[in-house]
Write an enzyme that holds these catalytic residues in place. Structure first.
Site, PDB file in Angstrom:
ATOM      1  N   GLU A 109       0.865  -1.199   0.000  1.00 22.07           N
ATOM      2  CA  GLU A 109       0.000   0.000   0.000  1.00 22.07           C
ATOM      3  C   GLU A 109       0.899   1.245   0.000  1.00 22.07           C
ATOM      4  O   GLU A 109       1.959   1.246   0.644  1.00 22.07           O
ATOM      5  CB  GLU A 109      -0.835  -0.023   1.298  1.00 22.07           C
ATOM      6  CG  GLU A 109      -1.662   1.209   1.572  1.00 22.07           C
ATOM      7  CD  GLU A 109      -2.237   1.221   3.003  1.00 22.07           C
ATOM      8  OE1 GLU A 109      -1.577   0.727   3.940  1.00 22.07           O
ATOM      9  OE2 GLU A 109      -3.358   1.749   3.165  1.00 22.07           O
ATOM     10  N   ASN A 150      -7.004   6.252  -1.735  1.00 21.02           N
ATOM     11  CA  ASN A 150      -5.920   5.305  -1.470  1.00 21.02           C
ATOM     12  C   ASN A 150      -6.166   4.144  -2.432  1.00 21.02           C
ATOM     13  O   ASN A 150      -7.123   3.378  -2.265  1.00 21.02           O
ATOM     14  CB  ASN A 150      -6.000   4.857   0.000  1.00 21.02           C
ATOM     15  CG  ASN A 150      -4.812   4.003   0.401  1.00 21.02           C
ATOM     16  OD1 ASN A 150      -4.120   3.462  -0.440  1.00 21.02           O
ATOM     17  ND2 ASN A 150      -4.603   3.871   1.697  1.00 21.02           N
ATOM     18  N   LYS A 204      -9.510   2.138  -1.807  1.00 24.08           N
ATOM     19  CA  LYS A 204      -9.716   1.575  -0.458  1.00 24.08           C
ATOM     20  C   LYS A 204     -11.055   2.007   0.143  1.00 24.08           C
ATOM     21  O   LYS A 204     -11.363   3.206   0.199  1.00 24.08           O
ATOM     22  CB  LYS A 204      -8.564   2.021   0.438  1.00 24.08           C
ATOM     23  CG  LYS A 204      -8.518   1.376   1.806  1.00 24.08           C
ATOM     24  CD  LYS A 204      -7.238   1.798   2.534  1.00 24.08           C
ATOM     25  CE  LYS A 204      -7.058   1.170   3.874  1.00 24.08           C
ATOM     26  NZ  LYS A 204      -5.799   1.583   4.527  1.00 24.08           N
ATOM     27  N   GLU A 218      -5.887   8.767   7.600  1.00 22.97           N
ATOM     28  CA  GLU A 218      -6.416   8.318   6.304  1.00 22.97           C
ATOM     29  C   GLU A 218      -7.779   8.949   6.006  1.00 22.97           C
ATOM     30  O   GLU A 218      -8.090   9.239   4.855  1.00 22.97           O
ATOM     31  CB  GLU A 218      -6.523   6.796   6.265  1.00 22.97           C
ATOM     32  CG  GLU A 218      -5.172   6.131   6.096  1.00 22.97           C
ATOM     33  CD  GLU A 218      -5.301   4.674   5.704  1.00 22.97           C
ATOM     34  OE1 GLU A 218      -5.895   4.374   4.660  1.00 22.97           O
ATOM     35  OE2 GLU A 218      -4.788   3.834   6.460  1.00 22.97           O
ATOM     36  N   CYS A 270      -4.863  -3.026   2.795  1.00 24.12           N
ATOM     37  CA  CYS A 270      -4.539  -2.997   4.218  1.00 24.12           C
ATOM     38  C   CYS A 270      -5.708  -3.310   5.143  1.00 24.12           C
ATOM     39  O   CYS A 270      -6.108  -4.441   5.307  1.00 24.12           O
ATOM     40  CB  CYS A 270      -3.884  -1.670   4.576  1.00 24.12           C
ATOM     41  SG  CYS A 270      -3.091  -1.784   6.209  1.00 24.12           S
ATOM     42  N   ASN A 286       0.405  -1.170   5.386  1.00 28.49           N
ATOM     43  CA  ASN A 286       1.334  -0.427   6.251  1.00 28.49           C
ATOM     44  C   ASN A 286       0.734  -0.532   7.637  1.00 28.49           C
ATOM     45  O   ASN A 286      -0.249   0.166   7.933  1.00 28.49           O
ATOM     46  CB  ASN A 286       1.358   1.063   5.900  1.00 28.49           C
ATOM     47  CG  ASN A 286       2.146   1.386   4.654  1.00 28.49           C
ATOM     48  OD1 ASN A 286       3.320   1.721   4.711  1.00 28.49           O
ATOM     49  ND2 ASN A 286       1.473   1.308   3.521  1.00 28.49           N
TER      50      ASN A 286
END
Ligand code: CDT
Length: 342
Positions: free
Chosen positions: A47, A107, A124, A143, A173, A198
């Protein structure tokens, strides 16, 4: 004849905040060369693979964070990855921060064919963390500030993977912790789930103790369960090591449809792990215990899509509930769950 594909997870060691994309891309091209030598047909990168994990850094003004995003793919900075794919005849999966021409931020992950064509894109859905600076946290996880919730669902596509065709899906993730994400792909007969991550080695929320060894356990538990329950392979690739003092736990894995780990990274640095995967292994689970058409009961699962947060259950009291009350209670539960009987 087995349907063999050779999958690789290309774990990346830390990328420091001051390091430019050319540093990361140079290391990734080197990993693609290793992958080629080891016979891999697809390489899965982490990611946000091109930069440090920037959502740990707060910017008051979103525009000040613009330099972390890609506005084109490929771009002059990422072109060497596409060239390496062509040169080595390898597909690759790349996670990056995307800024669209309309100014939307996601993302994102893509699967790129060796020809350089983008086969599949995913944005994401499960964005962890928070949108505003949180003074309770030891390290920020912004995020929700830097990305919108992905708008592409959980797509699966049938595409060439080396000499085979395979049903491929992408997640990113935190998605791995949500069985719903796996099941939506399982319902599309996914055979290979690719995912970069991550994940900090320590819980940074500062709201209670989480034993350190459980961080990796929960990550692997989620991937192994997701692969088993949806009868698919999973390639889970980490960013690892210490970025500007902040540790990410690595432990990249390739998992088979029985939920077994076939390969695992042992360093916190750039490292390639490879596994030969027979896609026909997906058939056993899919045609027996997880034969969805035979055994799923969507009429009993309506809460999953109709409700977001949890609700307290009805209370039973000693002395029992009279039959009429019991019936009323049952009817209320059924109404709340939205279940149709008969
Ligand atoms: N990148 C990412 O999604 N990381 C999360 C950490 C959550 S801590 C707020 C993960 O689930 O691994």
């Amino acid at each position: 004849m087995p349907r063999l594909v050779t999958l690789a997870a290309a774990q990346l060691g830390p990328i420091q905040k001051a390091e430019g994309r050319e540093v990361a891309v140079g290391r990734m091209v080197r990993l693609m060369e290793f992958a080629h030598r080891r016979g891999a047909e697809v390489v899965v990168f982490p990611e946000l693979a091109l930069t440090t994990f920037f959502p740990r850094w707060y910017h008051e003004d979103l525009a000040a964070a613009d330099h972390w995003y890609e506005t084109a793919m490929p771009s002059p900075a990422t072109a060497p990855l596409f060239e390496a794919a062509r040169k080595y005849g390898i597909a690759f999966h790349l996670g990056y921060a995307e800024k669209t021409p309309e100014g939307r931020r996601f993302n994102t992950a893509i699967l790129v064919h060796p020809s350089g064509e983008i086969v599949l894109k995913y944005r994401k859905v499960h964005l962890p963390g928070h949108a505003e600076y949180d003074p309770r946290r030891r390290v920020q996880h912004l995020e929700k500030r830097y990305f919108e919730v992905g708008d592409l669902g959980f797509p699966v596509v049938r595409a060439p993977v080396g000499a085979q065709e395979a049903n491929v899906g992408l997640m990113i993730c935190n998605d791995r912790r949500w069985p719903e994400a796996w099941r939506v792909m399982g319902l599309q007969q996914v055979e290979i789930v690719m995912r970069g991550y991550n994940t900090p080695s320590l819980n940074m929320e500062n709201r209670g103790f989480e034993a350190h060894h459980l961080r990796v356990f929960h990550s692997h538990l989620s991937v192994q369960a997701g692969a088993y329950q949806n009868a698919c392979f999973a390639v889970a690739t980490a960013k690892a090591g210490t970025e500007d003092g902040h540790e990410l736990f690595g432990h990249s894995v390739i998992v088979n449809p029985q939920g077994e780990i076939m390969a695992q990274a042992t360093s916190w640095d750039d490292e390639l792990i490879v596994a030969d995967c027979d896609l026909d292994m997906c058939a056993l689970g899919r045609s027996t215990i997880f034969d969805f058409a035979c055994h799923r009961r969507p009429e009993a699962y309506r809460r999953i899509t109709e409700q977001t947060g949890s609700v307290a259950p009805p209370v039973w009291r000693p002395g029992g509930v009279r039959a009429a009350e019991q019936e009323a209670l049952f009817a209320r539960v059924i109404r709340t769950a939205g279940v149709r009987l008969g």
